[in-house]
Write a protein that holds these residues in place. Structure first.
Motif, PDB file in Angstrom:
ATOM      1  N   ILE A  12       5.845  32.994 -22.087  1.00  0.00           N
ATOM      2  CA  ILE A  12       6.130  32.028 -23.143  1.00  0.00           C
ATOM      3  C   ILE A  12       5.770  32.675 -24.471  1.00  0.00           C
ATOM      4  O   ILE A  12       4.651  33.181 -24.635  1.00  0.00           O
ATOM      5  N   LEU A  13       6.704  32.677 -25.390  1.00  0.00           N
ATOM      6  CA  LEU A  13       6.498  33.260 -26.717  1.00  0.00           C
ATOM      7  C   LEU A  13       6.605  32.175 -27.781  1.00  0.00           C
ATOM      8  O   LEU A  13       7.348  31.199 -27.603  1.00  0.00           O
ATOM      9  N   LYS A  14       5.922  32.397 -28.875  1.00  0.00           N
ATOM     10  CA  LYS A  14       6.129  31.537 -30.039  1.00  0.00           C
ATOM     11  C   LYS A  14       7.214  32.157 -30.922  1.00  0.00           C
ATOM     12  O   LYS A  14       7.419  33.386 -30.908  1.00  0.00           O
ATOM     13  N   ILE A  15       7.896  31.324 -31.666  1.00  0.00           N
ATOM     14  CA  ILE A  15       8.938  31.810 -32.581  1.00  0.00           C
ATOM     15  C   ILE A  15       8.346  32.889 -33.492  1.00  0.00           C
ATOM     16  O   ILE A  15       7.270  32.722 -34.062  1.00  0.00           O
ATOM     17  N   GLY A  16       9.074  33.997 -33.604  1.00  0.00           N
ATOM     18  CA  GLY A  16       8.644  35.075 -34.475  1.00  0.00           C
ATOM     19  C   GLY A  16       7.813  36.156 -33.805  1.00  0.00           C
ATOM     20  O   GLY A  16       7.626  37.241 -34.375  1.00  0.00           O
ATOM     21  N   GLN A  17       7.316  35.865 -32.587  1.00  0.00           N
ATOM     22  CA  GLN A  17       6.556  36.895 -31.871  1.00  0.00           C
ATOM     23  C   GLN A  17       7.508  37.942 -31.293  1.00  0.00           C
ATOM     24  O   GLN A  17       8.724  37.730 -31.200  1.00  0.00           O
ATOM     25  N   SER A  18       6.933  39.070 -30.901  1.00  0.00           N
ATOM     26  CA  SER A  18       7.712  40.140 -30.301  1.00  0.00           C
ATOM     27  C   SER A  18       7.152  40.441 -28.924  1.00  0.00           C
ATOM     28  O   SER A  18       5.984  40.138 -28.636  1.00  0.00           O
ATOM     29  N   MET A  19       7.977  41.034 -28.077  1.00  0.00           N
ATOM     30  CA  MET A  19       7.503  41.467 -26.764  1.00  0.00           C
ATOM     31  C   MET A  19       8.474  42.479 -26.180  1.00  0.00           C
ATOM     32  O   MET A  19       9.613  42.613 -26.632  1.00  0.00           O
ATOM     33  N   THR A  20       7.978  43.182 -25.175  1.00  0.00           N
ATOM     34  CA  THR A  20       8.799  44.150 -24.441  1.00  0.00           C
ATOM     35  C   THR A  20       8.869  43.748 -22.981  1.00  0.00           C
ATOM     36  O   THR A  20       7.838  43.505 -22.352  1.00  0.00           O
ATOM     37  N   LEU A  76      13.266  46.604 -22.637  1.00  0.00           N
ATOM     38  CA  LEU A  76      14.021  45.772 -23.578  1.00  0.00           C
ATOM     39  C   LEU A  76      13.044  45.148 -24.559  1.00  0.00           C
ATOM     40  O   LEU A  76      12.093  44.484 -24.156  1.00  0.00           O
ATOM     41  N   ARG A  77      13.285  45.359 -25.841  1.00  0.00           N
ATOM     42  CA  ARG A  77      12.385  44.878 -26.883  1.00  0.00           C
ATOM     43  C   ARG A  77      13.008  43.686 -27.592  1.00  0.00           C
ATOM     44  O   ARG A  77      14.176  43.735 -28.016  1.00  0.00           O
ATOM     45  N   LEU A  78      12.225  42.599 -27.699  1.00  0.00           N
ATOM     46  CA  LEU A  78      12.630  41.451 -28.499  1.00  0.00           C
ATOM     47  C   LEU A  78      11.788  41.441 -29.770  1.00  0.00           C
ATOM     48  O   LEU A  78      10.559  41.422 -29.704  1.00  0.00           O
ATOM     49  N   GLU A  79      12.426  41.501 -30.892  1.00  0.00           N
ATOM     50  CA  GLU A  79      11.743  41.400 -32.170  1.00  0.00           C
ATOM     51  C   GLU A  79      12.004  40.015 -32.747  1.00  0.00           C
ATOM     52  O   GLU A  79      13.119  39.529 -32.684  1.00  0.00           O
ATOM     53  N   LEU A  80      10.974  39.382 -33.295  1.00  0.00           N
ATOM     54  CA  LEU A  80      11.140  38.087 -33.963  1.00  0.00           C
ATOM     55  C   LEU A  80      11.847  37.077 -33.043  1.00  0.00           C
ATOM     56  O   LEU A  80      12.981  36.658 -33.286  1.00  0.00           O
ATOM     57  N   ALA A  81      11.155  36.731 -31.952  1.00  0.00           N
ATOM     58  CA  ALA A  81      11.750  35.858 -30.943  1.00  0.00           C
ATOM     59  C   ALA A  81      12.237  34.533 -31.542  1.00  0.00           C
ATOM     60  O   ALA A  81      11.582  33.940 -32.418  1.00  0.00           O
ATOM     61  N   ALA A  82      13.377  34.066 -31.041  1.00  0.00           N
ATOM     62  CA  ALA A  82      13.982  32.804 -31.479  1.00  0.00           C
ATOM     63  C   ALA A  82      14.244  31.930 -30.258  1.00  0.00           C
ATOM     64  O   ALA A  82      14.417  32.454 -29.141  1.00  0.00           O
ATOM     65  N   GLY A 106      16.851  43.649 -10.463  1.00  0.00           N
ATOM     66  CA  GLY A 106      15.463  43.244 -10.335  1.00  0.00           C
ATOM     67  C   GLY A 106      15.364  41.742 -10.175  1.00  0.00           C
ATOM     68  O   GLY A 106      16.375  41.023 -10.269  1.00  0.00           O
ATOM     69  N   PRO A 107      14.151  41.201  -9.977  1.00  0.00           N
ATOM     70  CA  PRO A 107      13.965  39.777  -9.711  1.00  0.00           C
ATOM     71  C   PRO A 107      14.066  38.890 -10.951  1.00  0.00           C
ATOM     72  O   PRO A 107      14.127  37.671 -10.836  1.00  0.00           O
ATOM     73  N   GLY A 108      14.067  39.490 -12.141  1.00  0.00           N
ATOM     74  CA  GLY A 108      14.222  38.707 -13.355  1.00  0.00           C
ATOM     75  C   GLY A 108      12.914  38.400 -14.061  1.00  0.00           C
ATOM     76  O   GLY A 108      11.836  38.388 -13.446  1.00  0.00           O
ATOM     77  N   THR A 109      13.021  38.157 -15.356  1.00  0.00           N
ATOM     78  CA  THR A 109      11.916  37.677 -16.191  1.00  0.00           C
ATOM     79  C   THR A 109      12.371  36.382 -16.853  1.00  0.00           C
ATOM     80  O   THR A 109      13.387  36.363 -17.541  1.00  0.00           O
ATOM     81  N   ARG A 110      11.608  35.309 -16.624  1.00  0.00           N
ATOM     82  CA  ARG A 110      11.959  34.025 -17.240  1.00  0.00           C
ATOM     83  C   ARG A 110      11.197  33.903 -18.546  1.00  0.00           C
ATOM     84  O   ARG A 110       9.966  33.846 -18.549  1.00  0.00           O
ATOM     85  N   LEU A 111      11.914  33.887 -19.655  1.00  0.00           N
ATOM     86  CA  LEU A 111      11.308  33.849 -20.987  1.00  0.00           C
ATOM     87  C   LEU A 111      11.613  32.522 -21.668  1.00  0.00           C
ATOM     88  O   LEU A 111      12.765  32.072 -21.704  1.00  0.00           O
ATOM     89  N   THR A 112      10.561  31.906 -22.206  1.00  0.00           N
ATOM     90  CA  THR A 112      10.714  30.687 -22.993  1.00  0.00           C
ATOM     91  C   THR A 112      10.163  30.947 -24.387  1.00  0.00           C
ATOM     92  O   THR A 112       9.050  31.462 -24.530  1.00  0.00           O
ATOM     93  N   VAL A 113      10.943  30.602 -25.407  1.00  0.00           N
ATOM     94  CA  VAL A 113      10.515  30.757 -26.796  1.00  0.00           C
ATOM     95  C   VAL A 113      10.368  29.366 -27.416  1.00  0.00           C
ATOM     96  O   VAL A 113      11.330  28.589 -27.462  1.00  0.00           O
ATOM     97  N   LEU A 114       9.152  29.048 -27.839  1.00  0.00           N
ATOM     98  CA  LEU A 114       8.876  27.708 -28.382  1.00  0.00           C
ATOM     99  C   LEU A 114       8.535  27.771 -29.869  1.00  0.00           C
ATOM    100  O   LEU A 114       7.987  28.768 -30.329  1.00  0.00           O
TER     101      LEU A 114
END
Lengths: 114, 112
Positions: A12-20, A76-82, A106-114
């Motif tokens: 779970i990411l907050k808006i504007g965060q980044s992750m790989t 895979l890099r996400l910059e400034l998550a939306a 692969g089995p997948g990554t479930r990503l939620t951006v709040l």
């Protein structure tokens, strides 16, 4: 015999965060792919790579970046998550990339951006 | 615009009977078609494929039929088994492109 592995499984990411998102394959495949799957939709290609050091955009690349420094890894890099990036992300690999080429997922990554 | 369409979001079939999953496409440049199967919390796994130069391909209980004039393909599973319960995706590509174009999937439920 791991095949294609992805980490993390959930995030779970907050808006504007980044992750790989990490993806590793142990099949010595040259071709690797990143897809996203939104609810009720088919998979859409984000980026792909035909070998170490070579990457190219797929159908929906905006908001993402990739690198391929080794045959095994394709992060895979996400910059400034939306919120629009809330999705399930799948990494895949294949040996030759041709028409009859089978992609292994692969089995997948479930990503939620709040 | 959806180039690959699976119009049935779900399908329920009795165990032992035939399951028929359908897929339509709009791009006449597609020359290779694949079916993938997906269980919950797993990635898709390859099931069967067909080249546009063929109209049928068979692998055990699974047969894919291609009707190029109608731009339609179907996956037949016979006999259907409980382990076949999954989401089935149709995908297509043209030979000049690495990109697979996917349908939205059909959830198959096999009833005991």
């Amino acid at each position: 015999n791991a095949g294609v592995t992805q980490t993390p499984k959930f995030r779970i990411l907050k808006i504007g965060q980044s992750m790989t998102l990490q993806c590793t394959q142990d099949m010595n495949h040259n071709y690797m792919y990143w897809y996203r799957q939104d609810p009720g939709m088919g998979l859409k290609l984000i980026y792909y790579s035909v070998g170490a050091g070579i990457t190219d955009k797929g159908e929906v690349p905006n908001g993402y970046n990739v690198s391929r420094s080794t045959t095994e890894d394709f992060p895979l890099r996400l910059e400034l998550a939306a919120p629009s990036q809330t999705s399930v992300y799948f990494c895949a690999s294949s040996s030759q990339g041709g028409a009859a080429d089978t992609q292994y997922f692969g089995p997948g990554t479930r990503l939620t951006v709040l | 615009d959806q180039q690959v369409k699976q119009n049935s979001p779900s399908l329920s079939v009795q165990e032992g009977r035939i399951s028929i999953l359908n897929c339509d496409y709009t791009n006449s440049m597609f020359d290779y078609f694949l079916w993938y199967k997906k269980y919950p919390a797993e990635g898709p796994t390859f099931l069967i494929s067909i080249s546009s130069i063929k109209d049928k391909n068979e692998d055990g209980r699974f047969t894919v039929f291609l009707n190029k004039s109608a731009k339609h393909l179907s996956l037949h599973i016979v006999p259907s088994q409980p382990g076949d319960s999954a989401v089935y995706f149709c995908a297509a590509k043209d030979g000049s492109n690495y990109q697979l174009i996917w349908g939205a999937g059909t959830k198959l439920i096999i009833k005991p």
